[in-house]
Enzyme design. Structure first.
Site, PDB file in Angstrom:
ATOM      1  N   ASP A  63       9.700  -2.130   8.019  1.00 37.74           N
ATOM      2  CA  ASP A  63       9.144  -0.822   8.355  1.00 37.74           C
ATOM      3  C   ASP A  63       8.881  -0.746   9.849  1.00 37.74           C
ATOM      4  OD1 ASP A  63       9.135  -0.310   5.602  1.00 37.74           O
ATOM      5  OD2 ASP A  63       7.144  -1.179   5.377  1.00 37.74           O
ATOM      6  N   ASP A  72       5.982   7.499  -5.448  1.00 42.03           N
ATOM      7  CA  ASP A  72       4.879   6.842  -4.760  1.00 42.03           C
ATOM      8  C   ASP A  72       3.595   7.127  -5.521  1.00 42.03           C
ATOM      9  OD1 ASP A  72       6.781   6.153  -2.945  1.00 42.03           O
ATOM     10  OD2 ASP A  72       5.921   7.254  -1.253  1.00 42.03           O
TER      11      ASP A  72
END
Length: 242
Positions: A129, A8
């Site tokens: 998500d 990330d």
């Protein structure tokens, strides 16, 4: 079952967030390409990369870091974060990305995502998500009133490669994957599902691998690797046995 180590990116650094909160970022390194190569040396053939700044901005923000990863990592790179128009999708595929992950666009412009899935066969992953069962977008900053399963069903027969399911309430917290919700999603749709959020150790990999035949294609893991709670080579080997 594929094990995807995660990188990330925030301001060019390798970080992990807690529950998607940019203010709760732990920095694990300042050389993303070197981190990618470390994962490769442990046997990783697939890599999951997220441009976190891009997720919030709605456009690519960590291009230099992503390009360096693509150039050096010898396997398949799956990239998400702020990819919301055709030119950006095409640009990343032309640079060598294997799969593009689309989340906010999937909720707000599903026909566009379906068009991309038709154009780039096997290359589009839809991120689903979840926060309390509802779809979250814009880097998880916004929670919709659309249930996860409803969004997922919109993409059946659309040609998307996979669904990437993340339980936001577990992401980056080492609480363990939400196995029940992940398997339930895989059972409800005819699209392979990639699990994400909360991997804490080899037990999570083992349990998910048991359900591989039910549609669990892979699992993404980040903090557990960076904090030494999961051995990547062992996880990959376990996934390959499923």
């Amino acid at each position: 079952m594929i094990v995807f180590p995660a990188i990330d990116l925030k301001a060019g650094e390798v970080v992990r967030l807690s529950e998607g909160d940019m203010e709760r970022a732990t920095v694990y390194g300042d050389d993303p390409a070197a981190q990618a190569m470390m994962f490769a040396e442990s046997g990783a053939e697939h890599l999951h990369v997220v441009d976190l700044d891009g997720s919030f901005a709605g456009r690519t923000e960590n291009r230099e870091a992503v390009e360096a990863i693509i150039e050096q990592f010898p396997g398949y790179v799956q990239l998400g974060g702020g990819i919301r128009d055709a030119a950006t999708v095409e640009g990343w595929f032309n640079l060598g990305v294997a799969r593009v992950v689309m989340g906010s666009a999937a909720l707000k412009d599903p026909e566009f995502v379906k068009e991309m899935a038709r154009e780039w066969e096997g290359g589009i992953v839809v991120a689903v998500d979840a926060k309390d069962g509802m779809v979250a977008t814009e880097g998880w900053a916004e929670v919709s009133n659309v249930p996860v399963h409803d969004l997922a069903r919109r993409f059946e027969d659309a040609g998307v490669a996979s669904l990437l399911f993340t339980d936001i309430g577990r992401d980056g917290l080492l609480k363990g994957v939400n196995i029940d919700a992940t398997v339930e999603l895989a059972q409800r749709v005819d699209i392979p599902v990639i699990a994400s959020g909360g991997v804490k150790g080899l037990d999570d990999i083992h349990v998910l691998s048991i359900h591989a035949h039910e549609g669990i294609e892979g699992v993404i893991t980040g903090r557990a690797l960076y904090e030494g709670k999961l051995d990547l080579a062992a996880a990959i080997a376990m996934g390959q046995r499923s």
